[in-house]
Design a protein around this motif. Structure first.
Motif, mmCIF file in Angstrom:
data_model
loop_
_atom_site.group_PDB
_atom_site.id
_atom_site.type_symbol
_atom_site.label_atom_id
_atom_site.label_comp_id
_atom_site.label_asym_id
_atom_site.label_seq_id
_atom_site.Cartn_x
_atom_site.Cartn_y
_atom_site.Cartn_z
ATOM 1 N N UNK A 1 7.007 48.404 28.102
ATOM 2 C CA UNK A 1 7.989 49.621 27.689
ATOM 3 C C UNK A 1 7.535 50.467 26.361
ATOM 4 N N UNK A 2 6.610 50.041 25.772
ATOM 5 C CA UNK A 2 5.880 50.845 24.862
ATOM 6 C C UNK A 2 5.303 52.127 25.583
ATOM 7 N N UNK A 3 4.589 51.834 26.736
ATOM 8 C CA UNK A 3 3.881 53.074 27.433
ATOM 9 C C UNK A 3 4.973 54.138 27.550
ATOM 10 N N UNK A 4 6.219 53.879 27.651
ATOM 11 C CA UNK A 4 7.203 54.959 27.874
ATOM 12 C C UNK A 4 7.673 55.471 26.931
ATOM 13 N N UNK B 1 11.165 48.902 19.964
ATOM 14 C CA UNK B 1 10.704 47.882 19.035
ATOM 15 C C UNK B 1 9.851 47.089 19.791
ATOM 16 N N UNK B 2 8.871 46.285 19.204
ATOM 17 C CA UNK B 2 8.011 45.344 19.786
ATOM 18 C C UNK B 2 8.195 44.082 18.841
ATOM 19 N N UNK B 3 8.798 42.957 19.291
ATOM 20 C CA UNK B 3 9.070 42.053 18.735
ATOM 21 C C UNK B 3 7.780 41.323 18.026
ATOM 22 N N UNK B 4 7.987 40.797 16.796
ATOM 23 C CA UNK B 4 7.113 40.101 16.025
ATOM 24 C C UNK B 4 7.738 38.593 16.057
ATOM 25 N N UNK C 1 0.471 43.872 19.856
ATOM 26 C CA UNK C 1 1.584 44.188 18.997
ATOM 27 C C UNK C 1 0.865 45.495 18.367
ATOM 28 N N UNK C 2 -0.433 45.597 18.200
ATOM 29 C CA UNK C 2 -1.113 46.868 17.565
ATOM 30 C C UNK C 2 -0.954 47.973 18.587
ATOM 31 N N UNK D 1 7.357 47.481 15.054
ATOM 32 C CA UNK D 1 7.174 46.015 15.001
ATOM 33 C C UNK D 1 8.349 45.523 14.069
ATOM 34 N N UNK D 2 9.041 44.544 14.750
ATOM 35 C CA UNK D 2 10.212 43.859 14.147
ATOM 36 C C UNK D 2 10.579 42.636 14.670
#
Length: 139
Positions: free
Chosen positions: A48-51, A65-68, A108-109, A118-119
């Motif tokens: 998802x972060x790619x878009x 969000x990227x889940x931590x 995550x990075x 990051x959340x």
């Protein structure tokens, strides 16, 4: 294709979404999806972060969000799910799980580098609640 689908959902409220077969590691079909008048919807996935940047550019991104999560808990959840679904041989799943456990900080990075925040799950839920209440995002 993902950006087009999300844009269609955000602007029209309906779109054809892919159906994936994890065991086959590919898309196997598509199905209609309707947000049914909801002011927001959640699209998720490892890529998802790619878009994020393109969705932000198109004005269809409320948050990214990227889940931590605790890495050990993620490893155990993933392993239990994959074993229960018999996705692959147990030895393969264990080896893959350990590799993903080790790679998780780098993932995550990368996701945050692409624009995701990051959340922890609770922070994401509070952000969504704020969006629904019409308030600015406060993690």
């Amino acid at each position: 294709m993902a950006v087009e689908t999300i844009t269609r959902l955000a602007r029209e409220g309906t779109a054809e979404v892919p159906v994936y077969a994890i065991g086959a590691d590919r898309r196997v079909a598509a199905r209609p999806f309707d947000v049914d008048g909801s002011p927001i919807f959640v699209a998720e996935g490892i890529f998802a972060a790619e878009i994020v940047a393109e969705c932000r550019r198109r004005g269809v991104l409320a948050g990214a969000y990227a889940l931590r999560r605790p890495r050990g808990a993620t490893f155990l959840r993933r392993l239990a799910r994959d074993l229960a679904e018999q996705r692959k041989a147990p030895r393969v799943l264990l080896r893959r799980g350990v590799a993903l456990l080790r790679a998780e900080p780098a993932v995550l990075r990368r996701q945050t580098g692409l624009g995701a925040e990051a959340a922890r799950a609770g922070e994401v839920l509070r952000g969504v609640a704020a969006l629904l209440a019409g308030h600015p995002h406060q993690p």
